[in-house]
Write a protein that holds these residues in place. Structure first.
Motif, short mmCIF file in Angstrom:
data_model
loop_
_atom_site.label_atom_id
_atom_site.label_comp_id
_atom_site.label_asym_id
_atom_site.label_seq_id
_atom_site.Cartn_x
_atom_site.Cartn_y
_atom_site.Cartn_z
N MET A 1 0.84 -1.20 0.00
CA MET A 1 0.00 0.00 0.00
C MET A 1 0.87 1.25 0.00
SD MET A 1 -2.66 1.40 2.92
CE MET A 1 -3.99 0.26 2.64
N LYS A 2 0.57 2.18 -0.90
CA LYS A 2 1.28 3.45 -0.94
C LYS A 2 0.79 4.35 0.19
CE LYS A 2 3.52 2.58 -4.80
NZ LYS A 2 5.00 2.44 -4.82
N PHE A 3 1.67 5.22 0.69
CA PHE A 3 1.29 6.11 1.78
C PHE A 3 0.11 6.99 1.42
CE2 PHE A 3 6.07 5.98 2.82
CZ PHE A 3 5.92 4.79 3.50
N GLU A 4 0.04 7.41 0.15
CA GLU A 4 -1.05 8.30 -0.27
C GLU A 4 -2.41 7.60 -0.29
OE1 GLU A 4 1.29 7.19 -4.12
OE2 GLU A 4 1.71 7.68 -2.01
N ASN A 5 -2.42 6.27 -0.15
CA ASN A 5 -3.68 5.54 -0.13
C ASN A 5 -4.23 5.35 1.28
OD1 ASN A 5 -3.70 5.24 -2.92
ND2 ASN A 5 -2.55 3.33 -2.85
N ILE A 6 -3.58 5.96 2.25
CA ILE A 6 -4.08 5.93 3.62
C ILE A 6 -5.03 7.10 3.81
CG2 ILE A 6 -3.45 6.01 6.06
CD1 ILE A 6 -0.71 4.92 5.30
N PHE A 7 -6.18 6.85 4.41
CA PHE A 7 -7.19 7.89 4.59
C PHE A 7 -7.32 8.28 6.06
CE2 PHE A 7 -8.28 5.55 0.76
CZ PHE A 7 -8.57 6.56 -0.15
N GLY A 8 -7.40 9.60 6.29
CA GLY A 8 -7.65 10.09 7.64
C GLY A 8 -6.41 10.21 8.50
N HIS A 9 -6.62 10.71 9.73
CA HIS A 9 -5.57 10.86 10.75
C HIS A 9 -4.41 11.72 10.25
CE1 HIS A 9 -7.92 7.69 12.49
NE2 HIS A 9 -7.52 6.79 11.61
N GLU A 10 -4.72 12.69 9.41
CA GLU A 10 -3.66 13.46 8.75
C GLU A 10 -2.80 14.26 9.73
OE1 GLU A 10 -5.27 15.74 5.56
OE2 GLU A 10 -6.00 13.98 4.48
N ALA A 11 -3.43 14.85 10.75
CA ALA A 11 -2.68 15.69 11.69
C ALA A 11 -1.64 14.87 12.45
CB ALA A 11 -3.64 16.38 12.66
N VAL A 12 -2.07 13.73 13.01
CA VAL A 12 -1.13 12.93 13.80
C VAL A 12 -0.09 12.27 12.90
CG1 VAL A 12 -2.48 10.77 13.80
CG2 VAL A 12 -0.98 11.29 15.72
N ARG A 13 -0.46 11.90 11.67
CA ARG A 13 0.50 11.31 10.75
C ARG A 13 1.56 12.34 10.33
NH1 ARG A 13 -2.91 9.75 6.13
NH2 ARG A 13 -0.95 9.05 5.18
N LYS A 14 1.14 13.58 10.17
CA LYS A 14 2.09 14.64 9.85
C LYS A 14 3.07 14.84 11.01
CE LYS A 14 0.42 17.94 7.43
NZ LYS A 14 -0.34 19.15 6.99
N GLN A 15 2.54 14.72 12.22
CA GLN A 15 3.38 14.84 13.41
C GLN A 15 4.43 13.72 13.44
OE1 GLN A 15 1.03 15.07 16.97
NE2 GLN A 15 2.80 15.23 18.32
N PHE A 16 4.01 12.52 13.10
CA PHE A 16 4.95 11.40 13.05
C PHE A 16 6.00 11.62 11.97
CE2 PHE A 16 1.34 8.56 14.77
CZ PHE A 16 1.73 8.80 16.07
N ASP A 17 5.58 12.16 10.83
CA ASP A 17 6.52 12.43 9.74
C ASP A 17 7.64 13.36 10.20
OD1 ASP A 17 5.23 10.86 7.91
OD2 ASP A 17 4.20 12.48 6.87
N GLU A 18 7.25 14.39 10.95
CA GLU A 18 8.25 15.36 11.43
C GLU A 18 9.21 14.70 12.41
OE1 GLU A 18 8.82 18.61 10.57
OE2 GLU A 18 7.44 18.13 8.94
N LEU A 19 8.67 13.84 13.28
CA LEU A 19 9.53 13.16 14.25
C LEU A 19 10.52 12.24 13.56
CD1 LEU A 19 6.84 12.31 16.96
CD2 LEU A 19 8.73 13.92 17.21
N VAL A 20 10.06 11.51 12.54
CA VAL A 20 10.95 10.61 11.79
C VAL A 20 11.99 11.43 11.04
CG1 VAL A 20 11.08 8.95 9.89
CG2 VAL A 20 9.23 8.78 11.57
N LYS A 21 11.54 12.47 10.37
CA LYS A 21 12.43 13.32 9.56
C LYS A 21 13.53 13.92 10.42
CE LYS A 21 12.31 17.48 6.66
NZ LYS A 21 11.42 18.55 6.10
#
Length: 314
Positions: free
Chosen positions: A1-21
């Motif tokens: 599954m591609k990341f862009e095919n995940i629906f919802g939870h955008e705010a918390v997922r963006k937060q996780f992206d920043e932490l990983v980055k």
């Protein structure tokens, strides 16, 4: 599954992206949310990104632990095996992800045995705990994790998920799925594919339609049939309420466009014609009373018998 095919939870997922980055992702987190809300998908997305991958799939350094098929909880013996896995070196790179499902169903002994590992996993090992209820997780475990709650998706997000995942374009079908999923993506698949739910829907509508004709033995038999679906009591109560709600709406407005159970429109019309507004409202009260008892683990068959008698007596 591609990341862009995940629906919802955008705010918390963006937060996780920043932490990983920024290489600041916590060594242990807990994702909380209702069953079907998307916890495991979000956990796998985090894992893929920490492993420097571009999609969600199986990876050698992504290890998932679930309750064993013949068990009701994660035992201390299973926890010892998880700890062994935690302490093994990654297979491919420098990072390794341990995802533990149903953390709220890990025994107290298991949680205590897991404490030190959660607090100090080896370098490069990240632990993601998934649970429905924080209340069943020890305070000592929670204090060692950063906790994130996943909320139900809003209607816009659910529409995108349903149309994108199931290619649903018919508005009547869309509205039915939106109503029954109630913001939980996993419930859409259950509704479309779970044979038990379809059986329950038919049982419930038939019980309401014929409630005045049932003798005491019929009611006991109906209660026993409903009790066979032990884990689906919430869905059973919900179906009762949604059918009665539709009958109330149709009785007051005569507008089928406002109904949820559009595939049962003829049955809804019959219910609306059989009962008064007062009777339908008292039916809802009877179901709410039954649900309240089921939540406190009152005897299930007895609760359904009492609920059906109350509905019959309205």
């Amino acid at each position: 599954m591609k990341f862009e095919n995940i629906f919802g939870h955008e705010a918390v997922r963006k937060q996780f992206d920043e932490l990983v980055k920024n290489k600041r992702f916590p060594h242990a987190i807990m994702l909380c949310g209702e069953d079907g809300i998307g916890k495991s998908i979000v956990a796998k997305e985090i894992a893929a990104k920490l492993l420097n991958k571009t999609e969600i799939k199986e990876y050698a350094d992504l290890i998932e632990w679930k309750i064993l098929n013949d068990k009701k909880s994660i035992s201390v013996d299973q926890v010892r095996k998880i700890i062994e896995e935690v302490n093994k070196k990654p297979y491919e790179g420098n990072n390794k992800l341990i995802v533990v499902h149903d953390m709220d169903y890990m025994t107290i002994q298991g949680q205590n045995a897991f404490l030190k590992t959660i607090e100090e996993p080896p370098l490069g090992v990240y632990i993601i705990l998934l649970c429905q209820s924080q209340g069943r997780v020890l305070d000592t475990v929670r204090s060692r994790c950063q906790i994130y709650k996943l909320n139900r998706l809003d209607e816009h997000e659910m529409r995108k998920f349903i149309s994108g995942t199931y290619n649903v374009t018919n508005e009547d079908e869309m509205r039915t799925l939106l109503a029954f999923s109630d913001g939980i993506p996993g419930k859409v698949d259950d509704f479309l594919n779970d044979k038990s739910l379809k059986e329950i829907r038919n049982m419930v509508i038939n019980a309401i339609l014929n409630i005045k004709k049932l003798n005491p033995k019929d009611i006991v038999d109906a209660a026993n049939q409903l009790s066979e679906y032990k884990k689906l009591w919430r869905e059973i109560c919900n179906y009762f309420v949604l059918y009665i709600r539709d009958a109330l709406v149709y009785k007051e407005t005569g507008n089928k466009e406002l109904l949820i159970n559009l595939d049962k429109i003829e049955d809804i019309k019959k219910i609306a014609s059989q009962f008064s507004m007062k009777q339908l409202n008292r039916m809802v009260e009877a179901v709410n009373y039954g649900q309240s008892n089921l939540e406190t683990n009152v005897n299930m068959p007895l609760t359904y018998v009492e609920m059906l008698f109350k509905i019959q007596e309205v």
